[in-house]
Design a protein around this motif. Sequence first.
Motif, short mmCIF file in Angstrom:
data_model
loop_
_atom_site.label_atom_id
_atom_site.label_comp_id
_atom_site.label_asym_id
_atom_site.label_seq_id
_atom_site.Cartn_x
_atom_site.Cartn_y
_atom_site.Cartn_z
N MET A 1 -10.31 0.43 3.09
CA MET A 1 -9.11 0.17 2.52
C MET A 1 -8.97 -1.09 2.35
SD MET A 1 -6.73 3.39 3.43
CE MET A 1 -5.51 2.96 2.14
N GLY B 1 -2.70 5.32 -2.56
CA GLY B 1 -3.54 6.50 -1.73
C GLY B 1 -2.98 7.75 -1.84
N GLY B 2 -3.83 8.90 -1.66
CA GLY B 2 -3.44 9.90 -1.83
C GLY B 2 -4.32 11.02 -1.10
N THR C 1 -7.21 4.84 -3.35
CA THR C 1 -7.95 5.48 -2.35
C THR C 1 -7.66 6.97 -2.41
OG1 THR C 1 -7.86 3.46 -0.65
CG2 THR C 1 -8.15 5.70 0.34
N LEU D 1 1.38 5.25 0.07
CA LEU D 1 0.53 6.35 0.24
C LEU D 1 1.11 7.64 0.12
CD1 LEU D 1 -0.63 4.96 3.96
CD2 LEU D 1 -2.01 4.92 1.62
N VAL E 1 0.97 -1.18 -0.04
CA VAL E 1 -0.15 0.33 0.07
C VAL E 1 0.75 1.24 -0.15
CG1 VAL E 1 -1.77 1.27 1.17
CG2 VAL E 1 -1.90 -1.12 1.33
N CYS F 1 -1.76 4.18 9.26
CA CYS F 1 -0.80 3.08 8.76
C CYS F 1 -0.75 1.89 9.44
CB CYS F 1 0.51 3.71 8.69
SG CYS F 1 0.63 5.42 7.63
N TRP G 1 -1.00 10.97 6.06
CA TRP G 1 -1.38 9.96 6.41
C TRP G 1 -1.04 9.52 8.01
CZ3 TRP G 1 -4.65 7.07 3.56
CH2 TRP G 1 -4.71 7.43 2.24
N VAL H 1 2.97 -1.35 4.10
CA VAL H 1 2.53 0.31 3.85
C VAL H 1 3.70 1.06 3.98
CG1 VAL H 1 1.05 2.12 5.22
CG2 VAL H 1 0.32 -0.21 5.31
N ALA I 1 -2.57 10.87 -7.17
CA ALA I 1 -3.02 9.21 -7.43
C ALA I 1 -3.94 9.15 -8.37
CB ALA I 1 -3.51 9.00 -6.03
N ARG J 1 4.48 5.19 3.27
CA ARG J 1 3.95 6.46 3.05
C ARG J 1 5.38 7.12 2.56
NH1 ARG J 1 2.16 8.46 9.23
NH2 ARG J 1 4.52 8.26 10.14
N HIS K 1 -1.52 -0.66 -3.96
CA HIS K 1 -2.71 0.09 -3.57
C HIS K 1 -2.18 1.36 -3.41
CE1 HIS K 1 -6.38 0.36 -0.80
NE2 HIS K 1 -6.29 1.58 -1.32
#
Length: 279
Positions: A276, A95-96, A119, A26, A24, A40, A35, A50, A104, A52, A93
Amino acid sequence: MTSVRANGVELGVETFGRDDDPLVLLAGGTTMLSWPDSVCERLAAGAQRVVRYDLRDCGASTTLDPEAPAYRLRDLAADAAALVGTLGAATAHLGGVGVGGMVAQVAALDHPNAFSALTLVSTRPVAPGPVDDDLPDHDAATMDAVFSRPMPDWTDRAAVAAFAADGADLLGNVPEQARATAARIWDRTPSSEPSVQQANQLAMVFARLDCRPRWRERLGELILPTLVVHGRADPFFPVGNGEALAAAIPAARLLVLDEMGTALRDAAADEVAAAMLAL
C-alpha cells in the motif's frame, strides 16, 4: 475511537498516526475491524495518517434498521468522499475490504477528485447477489458448511466469539484472530438487539442494499494507482474475482496471498502495508 458527522450521518472512526501526514481512509467490511490493528499500525509507521471507519448500520456509526436499509451503495460511496473533507484532507488513499471494497470502487468512480489511490481487498467488481458468468461464485460446499451451522445467541458475547472461531477454518481464516475480532465487534455494537448484533458480525445489511447501477463496465475509467489484494484460499469471493478486478483497472497491481482466506491476516500485515505504501 470517536465518531464524526459526514454526509448527514455519524460515522465511527479510529485514527492511527499524525494528523499532518497523508490520509489513508479505510472502509470496513462488517466494521472497521476488518482492517487489523497490525496493518493500521504499519501504515502509520510509514508516515501515513490512518483512519478506519464503520459503514452505516455497523459499529459506532448511525444504526437504524439493518434489516431494511434506507440508503444505497452509492450513498455509502458518498459517505467516504464526504469523510475525506470532514477529516480536513484534500484527497485520501481509500481502502476497502469485502463489501467495503465495493464501496471503495464506486466512491473512486463517482468522486474521483477525492481519492489519490485505491486498495481493494477480498472483493469483486459486481454487487452482492448473482455473479457475472465469467466470475467465480461462492464455493457452494463451503457456503453450505458455513451457513448450516446453528446460529449463536447473538446477545451472548462468548457464544458469538466461539461461533466466529468455529467458522474461521472454513473461510481460510485464523480461528483465534477471528475469535478476538468477533469479541471486539460485539463490545463495540451499540445495541443489544440480536438483529443489530448479527448485522455487525455477518454484514447481513449489505445483502439488502440497492447497488444499482452496475459499475463494472466503468472500471476502465479508474486511472489512480490501485492495489488489489486477494487470498488464494478465499472461498467466499474466490481469487478469480480479484484477478478480474485487477485486469479491469488500468493502473492496478494484484497481490495474491497464498495463505489468506476472506480476512486480512496479522501475519501478512508487513507485506500488505508495504504494498500500500508503494502506491
